[in-house]
Design a protein around this motif. Structure first.
Motif, PDB file in Angstrom:
ATOM      1  N   ARG A 225      63.471 -15.664  18.164  1.00 50.34           N
ATOM      2  CA  ARG A 225      62.269 -16.395  18.557  1.00 50.34           C
ATOM      3  C   ARG A 225      62.081 -16.429  20.067  1.00 50.34           C
ATOM      4  N   GLY A 226      63.040 -15.917  20.816  1.00 50.42           N
ATOM      5  CA  GLY A 226      62.963 -15.974  22.273  1.00 50.42           C
ATOM      6  C   GLY A 226      63.628 -17.235  22.795  1.00 50.42           C
ATOM      7  N   THR A 227      63.652 -17.362  24.090  1.00 46.67           N
ATOM      8  CA  THR A 227      64.283 -18.492  24.759  1.00 46.67           C
ATOM      9  C   THR A 227      63.254 -19.570  25.027  1.00 46.67           C
ATOM     10  N   SER A 228      63.693 -20.813  24.938  1.00 54.48           N
ATOM     11  CA  SER A 228      62.798 -21.938  25.214  1.00 54.48           C
ATOM     12  C   SER A 228      62.399 -21.940  26.687  1.00 54.48           C
ATOM     13  N   ARG A 229      61.115 -21.824  26.954  1.00 55.58           N
ATOM     14  CA  ARG A 229      60.641 -21.784  28.327  1.00 55.58           C
ATOM     15  C   ARG A 229      60.852 -23.110  29.043  1.00 55.58           C
ATOM     16  N   GLU A 230      60.868 -24.207  28.310  1.00 57.25           N
ATOM     17  CA  GLU A 230      61.083 -25.500  28.948  1.00 57.25           C
ATOM     18  C   GLU A 230      62.459 -25.584  29.574  1.00 57.25           C
ATOM     19  N   PHE A 231      63.491 -25.113  28.835  1.00 59.58           N
ATOM     20  CA  PHE A 231      64.843 -25.146  29.383  1.00 59.58           C
ATOM     21  C   PHE A 231      64.998 -24.161  30.538  1.00 59.58           C
TER      22      PHE A 231
ATOM     23  N   ALA B 143      62.626 -23.345  32.706  1.00 57.70           N
ATOM     24  CA  ALA B 143      62.003 -23.965  33.868  1.00 57.70           C
ATOM     25  C   ALA B 143      62.886 -25.066  34.452  1.00 57.70           C
ATOM     26  N   PHE B 144      63.499 -25.862  33.616  1.00 55.25           N
ATOM     27  CA  PHE B 144      64.377 -26.925  34.104  1.00 55.25           C
ATOM     28  C   PHE B 144      65.599 -26.335  34.811  1.00 55.25           C
ATOM     29  N   ALA B 145      66.139 -25.241  34.279  1.00 54.17           N
ATOM     30  CA  ALA B 145      67.288 -24.594  34.918  1.00 54.17           C
ATOM     31  C   ALA B 145      66.923 -24.051  36.293  1.00 54.17           C
ATOM     32  N   LEU B 146      65.709 -23.509  36.450  1.00 55.12           N
ATOM     33  CA  LEU B 146      65.276 -23.009  37.752  1.00 55.12           C
ATOM     34  C   LEU B 146      65.138 -24.146  38.763  1.00 55.12           C
TER      35      LEU B 146
ATOM     36  N   ARG C  68      68.576 -25.114  39.818  1.00 64.20           N
ATOM     37  CA  ARG C  68      69.202 -24.071  40.612  1.00 64.20           C
ATOM     38  C   ARG C  68      68.781 -24.140  42.070  1.00 64.20           C
ATOM     39  N   GLU C  69      67.561 -24.604  42.344  1.00 62.45           N
ATOM     40  CA  GLU C  69      67.073 -24.719  43.706  1.00 62.45           C
ATOM     41  C   GLU C  69      67.560 -25.988  44.402  1.00 62.45           C
ATOM     42  N   GLY C  70      68.386 -26.770  43.743  1.00 67.97           N
ATOM     43  CA  GLY C  70      68.916 -27.986  44.350  1.00 67.97           C
ATOM     44  C   GLY C  70      68.028 -29.195  44.224  1.00 67.97           C
ATOM     45  N   TYR C  71      67.020 -29.122  43.348  1.00 69.95           N
ATOM     46  CA  TYR C  71      66.124 -30.238  43.147  1.00 69.95           C
ATOM     47  C   TYR C  71      66.604 -31.088  41.978  1.00 69.95           C
ATOM     48  N   ALA C  72      66.166 -32.332  41.986  1.00 71.60           N
ATOM     49  CA  ALA C  72      66.469 -33.258  40.900  1.00 71.60           C
ATOM     50  C   ALA C  72      65.175 -33.657  40.206  1.00 71.60           C
TER      51      ALA C  72
END
Length: 425
Positions: free
Chosen positions: A327-333, A335-338, A341-345
């Motif tokens: 089914r592909g990867t969940s885009r929500e997860f 986006a949250f991982a990105l 990764r940029e150091g944001y909370a």
């Protein structure tokens, strides 16, 4: 000489009667006035003023009732009546003042709908609060549906569900209803949760659950095959029958291992190595354990929803094979991982109810040294149709946060902390 105690007792009783008769109105006025003054001004009405007000009202009322007569004014019953009136007025004033101090200043229907759990039932798991919701009382039958079976009723009554503790009760009720529908295929369910995490459940038994999961124009076909481990309802699969590949959707799956687990007897006594430290009963945990929705894998039977023209090919296949499609990867997860990764909370905040919070909650000028992005805002109003779960994503810089708004923020930790402190005052 012997009739003096009897006459004095009669005078005291008459004084109590007159005091109660004339003290009701002064007590009501004193209590109401004490509540209004404390609620709107925060100041307690002086007791001397209450005494003067009560005596004035009692004297007027006594004159209207014809109680001010020379015989009554010169008898001890008047003193007793005055004392009763003063005690009633002071007690009513004290209760009204206490109610005015404890009643919330800003009470709205939104706050009533967004009631939250009591702090006593919240369990901290790391830094996240959770609550264990358990049913209270009997599981009720829903009107208009057949009654629940004894097995299903006992399963619901002995169940427990862990939910996030930072949600309002209305949201917890919606999540528990959805979970009960998914886990037990209930035709309908209604849940009411109180501040102590106790749920009152009204449910309807499953009714035609398989047919409701088959889309229009398709048919459900059961095949005996090797079931992949973890296969569950809703998975997209391909049934390979010789040279043909038929696409379908899993509506139910069962393996031999699942049947063995279902038939396994529950031990009367828990083994010694499972002894608890006093926090929970092992036997109750064994009885309330529930299998997951996914299958254990191995030989079994799968019911697949396929197109009507493919039913004959699937039924005539000697040894059909089942292949699960991605089914592909969940885009929500993703986006949250990105963002992480940029150091944001990412943080969820609630705007304060003061005027200062409304003045400083402008999205185009966040009160912090870094960049804070507002991802979503939830507000009660015309934009959400009065619903408590209506989120507006990407609100834009022209939108201002208002008191009681809930928002998801993304940005550096220091910037989010400063922004949250500024708008939560």
């Amino acid at each position: 000489m012997q009739s003096l105690p009897v006459d004095l007792l009669i005078e005291v009783l008459l004084g109590l009667y007159l005091g109660l008769l004339t003290g009701i109105v002064p007590a009501f006025v004193a209590g109401s006035l004490g509540f209004l003054v404390r609620y709107f001004t925060g100041v307690t009405l002086p007791g001397f003023g209450v005494v003067v007000l009560a005596l004035s009202i009692a004297s007027v009322q006594g004159g209207l009732l014809g109680l001010v007569e020379p015989t009554i004014a010169q008898s001890p019953r008047l003193l007793v009546a005055v004392l009763v009136v003063l005690m009633l007025a002071l007690y009513a004033h004290n209760q009204g003042d206490k109610l005015g101090a404890e009643l919330p200043r800003r009470l709205s229907f939104t706050r009533l709908r967004q009631r939250t759990l009591s702090a006593d039932v919240v369990e901290l798991v790391g830094s996240v609060g959770q609550v264990t919701v358990r049913p209270t009382g009997e599981i009720r039958n829903m009107e208009g549906y057949p009654p629940l079976s004894a097995t299903l009723r006992q399963t619901l009554k002995s169940g427990s569900w862990r939910l996030p503790a930072d949600l309002p009760l209305s949201e917890l009720e919606s999540r528990l209803e959805e979970r009960l529908r998914t886990d037990h295929d209930l035709a309908d369910v209604d849940v009411a949760i109180d501040e102590q995490g106790r749920a009152t459940i009204t449910a309807a038994p499953p009714s035609g659950s398989l047919s409701r999961r088959v889309a229009a124009g398709q048919r459900a076909v059961s095949i005996a095959t090797l079931v992949p481990t973890g296969l569950g309802r809703g998975d997209e699969v391909t049934v390979r029958t010789g040279e043909r590949s038929i696409a379908g959707t899993v509506v139910s799956a069962r393996t031999d291992i699942d049947d063995e687990h279902a038939r396994a007897p529950v031990p009367d006594d828990p083994p010694a190595e499972l002894a608890t430290d006093g926090g929970a009963d092992v036997e109750s945990e064994i009885h309330t354990a529930k299998p997951t929705a996914a299958t254990a894998g191995g030989p079994g039977r799968v019911t697949v929803s396929v197109a009507r023209r493919d039913v004959k090919a699937v039924l005539e296949a000697d040894s059909p094979r089942l292949v699960v499609r991605s089914r592909g990867t969940s885009r929500e997860f993703e986006a949250f991982a990105l963002v992480k990764r940029e150091g944001y909370a990412v943080r969820r905040i609630t705007v304060g109810t003061s005027d200062a919070a409304d003045e400083s909650a402008d999205l185009e000028d966040p009160p912090s040294t870094g960049t804070v992005s507002v991802l979503a805002v939830r507000r009660q109003g015309s934009e959400t149709g009065g619903r408590s779960n209506g989120w507006v994503f990407g609100p834009g810089i022209e939108r201002r946060l208002e008191p009681d708004d809930e928002a998801f923020l993304a940005g550096p930790d220091d910037a989010i902390e400063a922004f949250a402190e500024a708008i939560a005052r």
